[in-house]
Design an enzyme around this catalytic site. Structure first.
Site, mmCIF file in Angstrom:
data_model
loop_
_atom_site.group_PDB
_atom_site.id
_atom_site.type_symbol
_atom_site.label_atom_id
_atom_site.label_comp_id
_atom_site.label_asym_id
_atom_site.label_seq_id
_atom_site.Cartn_x
_atom_site.Cartn_y
_atom_site.Cartn_z
ATOM 1 N N SER A 134 0.913 -1.063 -0.129
ATOM 2 C CA SER A 134 -0.167 0.035 0.030
ATOM 3 C C SER A 134 0.875 1.207 0.034
ATOM 4 O O SER A 134 1.944 1.235 0.366
ATOM 5 C CB SER A 134 -0.843 -0.079 1.261
ATOM 6 O OG SER A 134 -1.594 1.179 1.404
ATOM 7 N N TYR A 147 -3.157 -0.452 10.273
ATOM 8 C CA TYR A 147 -2.939 -0.559 8.803
ATOM 9 C C TYR A 147 -1.449 -0.334 8.502
ATOM 10 O O TYR A 147 -0.834 -1.200 7.674
ATOM 11 C CB TYR A 147 -3.959 -0.285 8.078
ATOM 12 C CG TYR A 147 -4.156 -0.468 6.497
ATOM 13 C CD1 TYR A 147 -4.300 -1.963 6.405
ATOM 14 C CD2 TYR A 147 -3.506 0.151 5.544
ATOM 15 C CE1 TYR A 147 -4.315 -2.420 5.061
ATOM 16 C CE2 TYR A 147 -3.635 -0.336 4.333
ATOM 17 C CZ TYR A 147 -3.937 -1.422 3.969
ATOM 18 O OH TYR A 147 -3.786 -2.148 2.603
#
Length: 276
Positions: A134, A147
Site C-alpha cells: 500500500s 494498517y
C-alpha cells in the site's frame, strides 16, 4: 502448460478482479476466501476454483494450501498475497489485542503462506510471489495506524525476502496500489466498532468531526481513485514478464508519496500527511 496461482482475499475488490481476469487469460486460479458463502457465490458467478483460507487461523492456512497442492498435482506457479483489513482509530486508542489481531491476517498469515509456497517453487525451478502492499506501507497517515504498521512490517519482510531470493528462480515483487475503489473502508467499520472506544478517547471530538463521517457517510469519489483493474494490470506484468520489476506503484498518490518521501524533510511530509 496452464500456469497456476493462489490469490487471497477474493471476495471483493482487488482480489476478485485479479482472480476473474487471470482465469480469462488462461491461468488456473485458486481463489482464496474466508467464508464458504462467498466461495459458493464466486464459483457460481465466474466458475472459479475456490479454497477456504482464513489468514488469522494457522490450521486453515495449512489445510487450504494443502488442498491447493492436492488439486494442482503439487505445483504452484504464483502466489498473490492480497487479503487484508484495517482498524481505523488513533494509535493511543488502539488496544494491543487489536494490533495482534490485524497482524495475524495482514502479516503473519502472509508469511505463513509464503513459506509454504517457496519450497514448492524451489523444487519446480520457478515461481512468483507478489505482495499487495500500500501507499501506507511507504508513508504514515493519521487514523490508520494499525494498517500502517502491518504494511510497514510487510515492506521490510518483502524487501528482505527479495534480496535473499536473488540466488533462486523465485521472483519476489511488491505492488503498492494507493486509492482503489473497493469496499475496503466499509469493511473496516465492524473492526472499528469492535476495538475502538472512541467516546472515551481524548480525541472524541476529532472522531466526530473527522473519522466518523468518513466511515459512515456514503463513499465519495476520489479524483485519484482507480478501479481494481488498474492493480490487475500491474499484477499481470509482475506474473508474466520475463524480468518483473521489484516494485509497482499503481496510482498518482503512490508515485507522489514515493517521491515526496525522498525529497521532503520529515516535518514537511508530516504536515502534509496530517491533513488526512
Amino acid at each position: 502448460m496452464t500456469r497456476s496461482i493462489l490469490i487471497t482475499g477474493c471476495s471483493s475488490g482487488i482480489g476478485r478482479d485479479a482472480a476473474v481476469t487471470l482465469k480469462v487469460r488462461g491461468w488456473r486460479v485458486f481463489a482464496g476466501l474466508r467464508r464458504a458463502e462467498d466461495a459458493r457465490a464466486l464459483e457460481a458467478e465466474h466458475g472459479l476454483e475456490t479454497v477456504l483460507i482464513d489468514l488469522a487461523d494457522p490450521r486453515s492456512i495449512e489445510t487450504g494450501f494443502d488442498d491447493v497442492l492436492l488439486r494442482s498435482g503439487g505445483t504452484l506457479d504464483a502466489l498473490f498475497n492480497n487479503a487484508a483489513y484495517a482498524i481505523p482509530g488513533a494509535i493511543e486508542d488502539m488496544p494491543v489485542d487489536a494490533l495482534r489481531a490485524i497482524f495475524e491476517t495482514n502479516f503473519f498469515g502472509w508469511h505463513d503462506l509464503t513459506r509454504r509456497a517457496i519450497p514448492v517453487m524451489r523444487r519446480q525451478g520457478h515461481g512468483r510471489i507478489v505482495m499487495n502492499s500500500s501507499v501506507l506501507g511507504m508513508v504514515a497517515a493519521p487514523w490508520r495506524g494499525a494498517y500502517n504498521a502491518s504494511k510497514f512490517a510487510l515492506e521490510g519482510l518483502t524487501d528482505t525476502l527479495r534480496v535473499e531470493m536473488r540466488d533462486t528462480p523465485v521472483h519476489v515483487v511488491t505492488i503498492a496500489p494507493g486509492p482503489i475503489r473497493t469496499p475496503f473502508r466499509r469493511n473496516s467499520v465492524p473492526h472499528f466498532e469492535r476495538w475502538i472506544d472512541w467516546r472515551a478517547s481524548p480525541r472524541a471530538a476529532q472522531y466526530e468531526s473527522a473519522l466518523l463521517p468518513r466511515l459512515y457517510a456514503p463513499p465519495r469519489r476520489n479524483r485519484f481513485e482507480l478501479m481494481p483493474a488498474a492493480v490487475t494490470r500491474h499484477l499481470l506484468h509482475a506474473l508474466e514478464a520475463p524480468h518483473p520489476r521489484p516494485r509497482y506503484h499503481v496510482t498518482v498518490p503512490t508515485h507522489a508519496m514515493g517521491a515526496l518521501r525522498r525529497i521532503l524533510p520529515v516535518r514537511a511530509l508530516d504536515a502534509i500527511l496530517s491533513r488526512g
